[in-house]
Scaffold this motif. Structure first.
Motif, mmCIF file in Angstrom:
data_model
loop_
_atom_site.group_PDB
_atom_site.id
_atom_site.type_symbol
_atom_site.label_atom_id
_atom_site.label_comp_id
_atom_site.label_asym_id
_atom_site.label_seq_id
_atom_site.Cartn_x
_atom_site.Cartn_y
_atom_site.Cartn_z
ATOM 1 N N TYR A 59 -9.122 9.282 11.799
ATOM 2 C CA TYR A 59 -7.878 9.332 11.016
ATOM 3 C C TYR A 59 -6.769 8.585 11.757
ATOM 4 N N ARG A 60 -6.659 8.846 13.053
ATOM 5 C CA ARG A 60 -5.630 8.158 13.847
ATOM 6 C C ARG A 60 -5.867 6.643 13.828
ATOM 7 N N TRP A 61 -7.122 6.219 14.005
ATOM 8 C CA TRP A 61 -7.460 4.786 14.000
ATOM 9 C C TRP A 61 -7.147 4.161 12.643
ATOM 10 N N THR A 62 -7.521 4.863 11.567
ATOM 11 C CA THR A 62 -7.251 4.365 10.218
ATOM 12 C C THR A 62 -5.752 4.277 9.976
ATOM 13 N N GLY A 63 -5.022 5.299 10.381
ATOM 14 C CA GLY A 63 -3.564 5.280 10.244
ATOM 15 C C GLY A 63 -2.937 4.128 11.009
ATOM 16 N N ASN A 64 -3.459 3.841 12.194
ATOM 17 C CA ASN A 64 -2.946 2.710 12.989
ATOM 18 C C ASN A 64 -3.237 1.373 12.322
ATOM 19 N N ARG A 65 -4.403 1.251 11.690
ATOM 20 C CA ARG A 65 -4.741 0.016 10.959
ATOM 21 C C ARG A 65 -3.776 -0.204 9.795
ATOM 22 N N VAL A 66 -3.488 0.857 9.059
ATOM 23 C CA VAL A 66 -2.548 0.767 7.938
ATOM 24 C C VAL A 66 -1.163 0.417 8.462
ATOM 25 N N SER A 67 -0.744 1.084 9.516
ATOM 26 C CA SER A 67 0.572 0.821 10.114
ATOM 27 C C SER A 67 0.702 -0.625 10.568
ATOM 28 N N GLN A 68 -0.352 -1.160 11.156
ATOM 29 C CA GLN A 68 -0.327 -2.552 11.613
ATOM 30 C C GLN A 68 -0.218 -3.508 10.429
ATOM 31 N N ALA A 69 -0.924 -3.216 9.343
ATOM 32 C CA ALA A 69 -0.844 -4.063 8.145
ATOM 33 C C ALA A 69 0.569 -4.039 7.569
ATOM 34 N N LEU A 70 1.218 -2.878 7.590
ATOM 35 C CA LEU A 70 2.594 -2.774 7.101
ATOM 36 C C LEU A 70 3.549 -3.568 7.992
ATOM 37 N N GLU A 71 3.393 -3.418 9.297
ATOM 38 C CA GLU A 71 4.243 -4.158 10.238
ATOM 39 C C GLU A 71 4.061 -5.663 10.073
ATOM 40 N N ASP A 72 2.830 -6.103 9.889
ATOM 41 C CA ASP A 72 2.559 -7.531 9.689
ATOM 42 C C ASP A 72 3.232 -8.045 8.416
ATOM 43 N N ALA A 73 3.182 -7.246 7.346
ATOM 44 C CA ALA A 73 3.811 -7.647 6.088
ATOM 45 C C ALA A 73 5.315 -7.789 6.265
ATOM 46 N N VAL A 74 5.925 -6.857 6.970
ATOM 47 C CA VAL A 74 7.375 -6.916 7.212
ATOM 48 C C VAL A 74 7.713 -8.129 8.066
ATOM 49 N N ALA A 75 6.923 -8.408 9.077
ATOM 50 C CA ALA A 75 7.176 -9.556 9.962
ATOM 51 C C ALA A 75 7.117 -10.872 9.182
ATOM 52 N N ARG A 76 6.200 -10.955 8.227
ATOM 53 C CA ARG A 76 6.085 -12.181 7.419
ATOM 54 C C ARG A 76 7.217 -12.320 6.405
ATOM 55 N N ALA A 77 7.928 -11.242 6.125
ATOM 56 C CA ALA A 77 8.954 -11.250 5.073
ATOM 57 C C ALA A 77 10.257 -11.923 5.494
ATOM 58 N N GLY A 78 10.423 -12.161 6.776
ATOM 59 C CA GLY A 78 11.662 -12.795 7.227
ATOM 60 C C GLY A 78 12.719 -11.778 7.608
ATOM 61 N N GLU A 79 13.984 -12.184 7.517
ATOM 62 C CA GLU A 79 15.074 -11.347 8.016
ATOM 63 C C GLU A 79 15.840 -10.595 6.934
ATOM 64 N N ASP A 80 15.681 -10.971 5.665
ATOM 65 C CA ASP A 80 16.433 -10.317 4.597
ATOM 66 C C ASP A 80 15.990 -8.857 4.464
ATOM 67 N N PRO A 81 16.924 -7.882 4.573
ATOM 68 C CA PRO A 81 16.547 -6.464 4.533
ATOM 69 C C PRO A 81 15.821 -6.044 3.249
ATOM 70 N N ARG A 82 16.222 -6.593 2.114
ATOM 71 C CA ARG A 82 15.559 -6.234 0.855
ATOM 72 C C ARG A 82 14.127 -6.779 0.839
ATOM 73 N N ASP A 83 13.935 -8.008 1.276
ATOM 74 C CA ASP A 83 12.590 -8.595 1.338
ATOM 75 C C ASP A 83 11.693 -7.807 2.283
ATOM 76 N N ARG A 84 12.255 -7.363 3.400
ATOM 77 C CA ARG A 84 11.480 -6.606 4.384
ATOM 78 C C ARG A 84 11.036 -5.255 3.806
ATOM 79 N N LEU A 85 11.953 -4.596 3.104
ATOM 80 C CA LEU A 85 11.628 -3.310 2.498
ATOM 81 C C LEU A 85 10.575 -3.479 1.403
ATOM 82 N N LEU A 86 10.748 -4.466 0.559
ATOM 83 C CA LEU A 86 9.754 -4.716 -0.497
ATOM 84 C C LEU A 86 8.392 -5.074 0.098
ATOM 85 N N ALA A 87 8.384 -5.825 1.176
ATOM 86 C CA ALA A 87 7.114 -6.185 1.823
ATOM 87 C C ALA A 87 6.403 -4.930 2.332
#
Length: 197
Positions: A66-94
């Protein structure tokens, strides 16, 4: 090549990790009832005694999965935010819409996650882990909301509402044959976000 040179003993961390991943696969394929020392070790390609070498039992292996799976999901979310750029709305939507794409929108991940959810009310350790993982997810949403709307009084409740929306849409998409597309789910999240904020 000498037959002795082709043999390589796996690193202990690699063996432990292979058991964690095998536990997640067993949960996805067989559910909690079909996840045992024997099934986990068979999926990992190791002898049954090895699981007890690394874990106190199946419950601990499931908690680590469960911890490993949660970390994988968390990493995917962080990666999506990083690709979204600096705009706060884009980051939240990502962050919000990353759940509708691989690796999060995945039938095997869904099956594993449902097994974890089923254990949450009956296993104190899994329940605590669930609280931690979902707390981090909601906190991520709340932080991104506050970056967009500093000082918003209802940021916590907005994060709770958005989490519920994301879970429902993710569940339908991951099950397959949802009555909406990924793009429609993303548009719906955007509308909800604008209405909440």
């Amino acid at each position: 090549m000498d037959k002795h040179q082709s043999f390589r003993r796996a690193d202990p961390d690699e063996r432990r990790q292979s058991l964690v991943e095998a536990t997640a696969r067993c949960l996805a394929q067989h559910g909690v009832a079909g996840t045992s020392v024997r099934s986990i070790c068979a999926a990992a390609g190791v002898s049954p005694g090895l699981l007890r070498h690394y874990f106190a039992g199946v419950s601990q292996a499931i908690a680590e999965a469960y911890r490993w799976t949660g970390n994988r999901v968390s990493q995917a979310l962080e990666d999506a935010v990083a690709r979204a750029g600096e705009d706060p709305r884009d980051r939240l939507l990502a962050y919000l819409t990353a759940s509708f794409r691989p690796p999060i929108a995945d039938a095997e991940l869904l099956a594993t996650w449902l097994a974890f959810w089923s254990m949450t009310p009956v296993d104190g350790g899994i329940g605590a882990l669930h609280t931690e993982i979902y707390g981090e997810f909601r906190s991520g949403i709340e932080d991104l909301i506050l970056a967009l709307r500093p000082g918003l009084a209802d940021a916590r409740l907005a994060a709770v509402a958005l989490t519920a929306l994301i879970d429902g849409l993710w569940l339908e998409l991951s099950l397959g044959k949802a009555p909406f597309t990924r793009l429609e789910a993303e548009a719906l999240v955007e509308k909800w976000l604008d209405a909440l904020l």
